[in-house]
Design an enzyme around this catalytic site. Structure first.
Site, PDB file in Angstrom:
ATOM      1  N   HIS A   1       0.862  -1.187   0.000  1.00 13.88           N
ATOM      2  CA  HIS A   1       0.000   0.000   0.000  1.00 13.88           C
ATOM      3  C   HIS A   1       0.893   1.229   0.000  1.00 13.88           C
ATOM      4  CE1 HIS A   1      -3.108   2.850   1.099  1.00 13.88           C
ATOM      5  NE2 HIS A   1      -3.969   1.927   0.759  1.00 13.88           N
TER       6      HIS A   1
ATOM      7  N   ASP B   1      -7.917  -5.488   0.021  1.00 11.16           N
ATOM      8  CA  ASP B   1      -8.364  -6.269  -1.140  1.00 11.16           C
ATOM      9  C   ASP B   1      -8.031  -7.746  -1.009  1.00 11.16           C
ATOM     10  OD1 ASP B   1      -7.258  -3.383  -2.313  1.00 11.16           O
ATOM     11  OD2 ASP B   1      -9.265  -4.013  -2.925  1.00 11.16           O
TER      12      ASP B   1
HETATM   13  C1  SDX Z   1      -6.161   0.246  -2.836  1.00 11.30           C
HETATM   14  O1  SDX Z   1      -4.550   4.824  -2.057  1.00 11.30           O
HETATM   15  C2  SDX Z   1      -5.427   4.155  -1.403  1.00 11.30           C
HETATM   16  O2  SDX Z   1      -5.813   4.523  -0.320  1.00 11.30           O
HETATM   17  C3  SDX Z   1      -5.925   2.917  -2.137  1.00 11.30           C
HETATM   18  C4  SDX Z   1      -6.914   2.062  -1.352  1.00 11.30           C
HETATM   19  C5  SDX Z   1      -8.187   2.832  -1.049  1.00 11.30           C
HETATM   20  O3  SDX Z   1      -8.890   2.435  -0.116  1.00 11.30           O
HETATM   21  O4  SDX Z   1      -8.501   3.768  -1.841  1.00 11.30           O
HETATM   22  O5  SDX Z   1      -6.338   1.604  -0.141  1.00 11.30           O
HETATM   23  C6  SDX Z   1      -7.336   0.836  -2.159  1.00 11.30           C
HETATM   24  O6  SDX Z   1      -5.915   0.601  -3.956  1.00 11.30           O
HETATM   25  C7  SDX Z   1      -5.267  -0.732  -2.073  1.00 11.30           C
HETATM   26  C8  SDX Z   1      -4.048  -1.204  -2.922  1.00 11.30           C
HETATM   27  C9  SDX Z   1      -4.565  -2.291  -3.852  1.00 11.30           C
HETATM   28  N1  SDX Z   1      -3.537  -2.646  -4.866  1.00 11.30           N
HETATM   29  C10 SDX Z   1      -2.948  -3.865  -4.863  1.00 11.30           C
HETATM   30  O7  SDX Z   1      -3.115  -4.725  -3.965  1.00 11.30           O
HETATM   31  C11 SDX Z   1      -2.070  -4.124  -6.070  1.00 11.30           C
HETATM   32  C12 SDX Z   1      -0.720  -4.713  -5.597  1.00 11.30           C
HETATM   33  N2  SDX Z   1      -0.004  -3.628  -4.848  1.00 11.30           N
HETATM   34  C13 SDX Z   1       1.007  -2.878  -5.601  1.00 11.30           C
HETATM   35  O8  SDX Z   1       0.585  -2.585  -6.921  1.00 11.30           O
HETATM   36  C14 SDX Z   1       1.518  -1.687  -4.789  1.00 11.30           C
HETATM   37  O9  SDX Z   1       1.790  -2.146  -3.537  1.00 11.30           O
HETATM   38  C15 SDX Z   1       0.705  -0.416  -4.664  1.00 11.30           C
HETATM   39  C16 SDX Z   1       0.253   0.104  -5.996  1.00 11.30           C
HETATM   40  C17 SDX Z   1      -0.490  -0.639  -3.797  1.00 11.30           C
HETATM   41  C18 SDX Z   1       1.615   0.632  -4.012  1.00 11.30           C
HETATM   42  O10 SDX Z   1       2.570   0.945  -4.978  1.00 11.30           O
HETATM   43  P1  SDX Z   1       3.895   1.704  -4.530  1.00 11.30           P
HETATM   44  O11 SDX Z   1       3.552   2.868  -3.644  1.00 11.30           O
HETATM   45  O12 SDX Z   1       4.710   1.974  -5.744  1.00 11.30           O
HETATM   46  O13 SDX Z   1       4.587   0.592  -3.655  1.00 11.30           O
HETATM   47  P2  SDX Z   1       5.862   0.819  -2.796  1.00 11.30           P
HETATM   48  O14 SDX Z   1       6.504   2.146  -3.106  1.00 11.30           O
HETATM   49  O15 SDX Z   1       5.483   0.564  -1.370  1.00 11.30           O
HETATM   50  O16 SDX Z   1       6.835  -0.339  -3.311  1.00 11.30           O
HETATM   51  C19 SDX Z   1       8.020  -0.523  -2.607  1.00 11.30           C
HETATM   52  C20 SDX Z   1       8.673  -1.752  -3.227  1.00 11.30           C
HETATM   53  C21 SDX Z   1       8.937  -1.626  -4.720  1.00 11.30           C
HETATM   54  O17 SDX Z   1      10.034  -2.502  -4.958  1.00 11.30           O
HETATM   55  P3  SDX Z   1      11.549  -1.831  -4.985  1.00 11.30           P
HETATM   56  O18 SDX Z   1      11.518  -0.859  -6.140  1.00 11.30           O
HETATM   57  O19 SDX Z   1      11.725  -1.170  -3.640  1.00 11.30           O
HETATM   58  O20 SDX Z   1      12.457  -3.007  -5.197  1.00 11.30           O
HETATM   59  O21 SDX Z   1       7.813  -2.907  -3.085  1.00 11.30           O
HETATM   60  C22 SDX Z   1       7.505  -3.423  -4.366  1.00 11.30           C
HETATM   61  C23 SDX Z   1       7.745  -2.282  -5.355  1.00 11.30           C
HETATM   62  O22 SDX Z   1       8.046  -2.830  -6.626  1.00 11.30           O
HETATM   63  N3  SDX Z   1       6.101  -3.828  -4.307  1.00 11.30           N
HETATM   64  C24 SDX Z   1       5.672  -5.067  -4.562  1.00 11.30           C
HETATM   65  C25 SDX Z   1       4.294  -5.017  -4.327  1.00 11.30           C
HETATM   66  N4  SDX Z   1       3.932  -3.774  -3.962  1.00 11.30           N
HETATM   67  C26 SDX Z   1       5.065  -3.033  -3.971  1.00 11.30           C
HETATM   68  N5  SDX Z   1       6.302  -6.194  -4.952  1.00 11.30           N
HETATM   69  C27 SDX Z   1       5.535  -7.301  -5.120  1.00 11.30           C
HETATM   70  N6  SDX Z   1       4.197  -7.352  -4.914  1.00 11.30           N
HETATM   71  C28 SDX Z   1       3.553  -6.212  -4.512  1.00 11.30           C
HETATM   72  N7  SDX Z   1       2.241  -6.258  -4.318  1.00 11.30           N
END
Ligand code: SDX
Length: 444
Positions: free
Chosen positions: A320, A378
């Site tokens: 998140h 989710d």
């Molecule tokens: C919702 O904004 C809100 O409030 C949204 C929400 C709401 O109520 O409105 O809460 C609803 O959208 C919840 C999120 C649902 N999405 C997912 O579950 C999809 C999977 N999650 C990822 O796409 C991701 O975690 C995000 C989009 C939610 C967050 O993206 P960020 O901010 O770019 O993630 P981050 O900066 O924390 O990532 C840090 C690292 C990165 O790797 P590095 O570059 O550091 O090596 O973690 C990795 C990311 O690539 N990473 C993941 C991951 N999520 C982040 N790796 C594997 N699986 C994942 N799910």
């Protein structure tokens, strides 16, 4: 700064500001700093470009406050979510969705009389104009229900000219009530259309969540009485998804509304944004992922893919932008999930077993621990919604039904904010500098 629920203007109080010093090209600039009730202070950069000729740069707005708001507060480190100051767990455990709607819209928990009046007003707006039923026949039966929602909700602005004058507080309030009241009806119609069953009219004798289940699963040839466990779980899911600060879809609604667009069109824009798998589409994507994994012995293969930077696969339902410990909604959602599965005698649902094993493995894996990637709402909502009888394609539609009150409350706050103006971000331009047109004959 005024506290949540005050009626004073939203403009930050200027009397207790601190300041931040910026040194640029040998000059020093003092930037005002404002304190919120809780949470990070903000540095006011509204004059930065005028004073320095520079923009700030923050793709994804990870460090940018787009507005001042009194509605919802998230502390990602503490796993805290407050609606107008009330913890989400207390609202979910003690209240109901329409109480939460009143709280988000008007800033206070309703008295008994206020709740009864609010419920009555919503109930009296649950039907849609009969001609709206014709929109559905234009869609293929296998159209994704989110595509239908974007179209039909946007079309509401063609029917309600008496509540599109956004400068009239009475019309803003009617539009808010209409949106909250009609979203379940339109969502249920999208579902009925996809399964080839007749639309069910709302029933005024049922509460919001039970009425929604009736419109989805009732049929004209039989009397449908929603299961109370299912209705309670549905109501809880609506509460948990109602609002969430300035997430992508809420920011979309605010940006669309900042141009003076009508509220129905703004909500339609929010629905389109929520559909994305990185946002509200994650519950549908999470369930499809759990079904693809199929059994616990395949989890390591998917964990490996999630870590692989060359593989676009992400673990759906994990991570998140804000929560860096635990999504408090996920904890409540997990409890709901078990209750519903127990009620249908499927508390060892194979997909749930994979979900619990995946959660356990991911929470011990250093890649996820180091990056603080925990299950978000989710992760469990998809399993619960499937247990309630909804097809996967309807999951994000239900999220949109719940989030409508958050969108419309934030839209209303933006319209009433004396500091609000049309949103128009700038950019860092790295394209070609000015160059002369080249006639076709000289292009080689
Ligand atoms: C919702 O904004 C809100 O409030 C949204 C929400 C709401 O109520 O409105 O809460 C609803 O959208 C919840 C999120 C649902 N999405 C997912 O579950 C999809 C999977 N999650 C990822 O796409 C991701 O975690 C995000 C989009 C939610 C967050 O993206 P960020 O901010 O770019 O993630 P981050 O900066 O924390 O990532 C840090 C690292 C990165 O790797 P590095 O570059 O550091 O090596 O973690 C990795 C990311 O690539 N990473 C993941 C991951 N999520 C982040 N790796 C594997 N699986 C994942 N799910």
């Amino acid at each position: 700064m005024s506290t949540a629920g005050d009626t004073q203007g939203l403009a930050p109080s200027k009397d207790n500001q601190k300041s931040a010093k910026l040194s640029l090209d040998g000059k020093d600039f003092d930037l005002p700093v404002y304190e919120g009730t809780v949470g990070p202070d903000v540095i006011d950069i509204t004059r930065l470009y005028g004073d320095t000729g520079n923009f700030t740069y923050d793709p994804g707005f990870t460090s940018t406050a787009s507005c001042e708001s009194k509605i919802t507060y998230i502390d990602g480190e503490k796993g805290l979510l407050l609606y107008r100051g009330y913890p989400i767990a207390e609202l979910a455990e003690n209240g109901n969705f329409l109480e939460t709607c009143h709280l988000l819209l008007y800033g206070e928990l309703p008295t008994k009389a206020q709740q009864e009046d609010f419920n009555e007003r919503v109930t009296m707006h649950t039907m849609v104009h009969e001609q709206m039923t014709r929109f559905f026949t234009g869609f293929r039966r296998d159209a994704h229900p989110m595509a239908i929602m974007v179209g039909v909700v946007g079309a509401l602005s063609a029917f309600y000219h008496d509540s599109t004058d956004i400068n009239d507080p009475v019309q803003r309030d009617i539009a808010a009530i209409r949106m909250i009241a009609k979203m379940p009806t339109i969502a249920a119609m999208a579902y009925k259309y996809s399964v080839g069953q007749p639309f069910m009219y709302p029933r005024n004798d049922l509460d919001y969540a039970a009425n929604f289940l009736h419109m989805c699963f009732g049929v004209p040839c039989d009397r449908y009485e929603p299961d109370s466990v299912f209705a309670e779980a549905m109501d809880n899911i609506f509460i948990l998804h109602a609002d969430h600060e300035q997430n992508a879809s809420t920011s979309t609604v605010r940006l669309a509304g900042s141009s003076g667009a009508n509220p129905f069109g703004c909500i339609s824009a929010g629905i389109a944004c929520l559909w994305g798998p990185a946002h509200g589409g994650a519950n549908e994507a999470a369930l499809r992922m759990l079904e693809e994994i199929g059994s616990a012995d395949r989890i390591p293969e998917f964990i490996k893919r999630a870590k692989d930077k060359d593989d676009p696969f992400r673990l759906m339902g994990f991570g998140h932008r804000v929560y860096k410990n635990y999504d408090p909604r996920a904890k409540i959602m997990q409890k709901n999930c078990h209750e519903v599965l127990q009620a249908i005698g499927a508390d060892r649902d194979p997909t749930l077993k994979v979900a619990l094993e995946l959660e356990k493995i991911a929470l011990e894996d250093e890649y996820f621990v180091d990056r603080k990637l925990y299950p978000n709402i989710d992760f469990y909502s998809g399993i619960t919604l499937r247990a309630l009888g909804f097809p996967t394609s309807m999951f994000t539609v239900l999220f949109a039904v719940a989030r409508t009150v958050g969108w419309i409350a934030q839209w209303k706050e933006m319209i009433e904010d004396p500091e609000q103006r049309i949103g128009r971000p700038r950019q860092l331009y790295t394209g070609p500098d000015e160059r002369p047109y080249v006639p076709m004959k000289d292009r080689g």
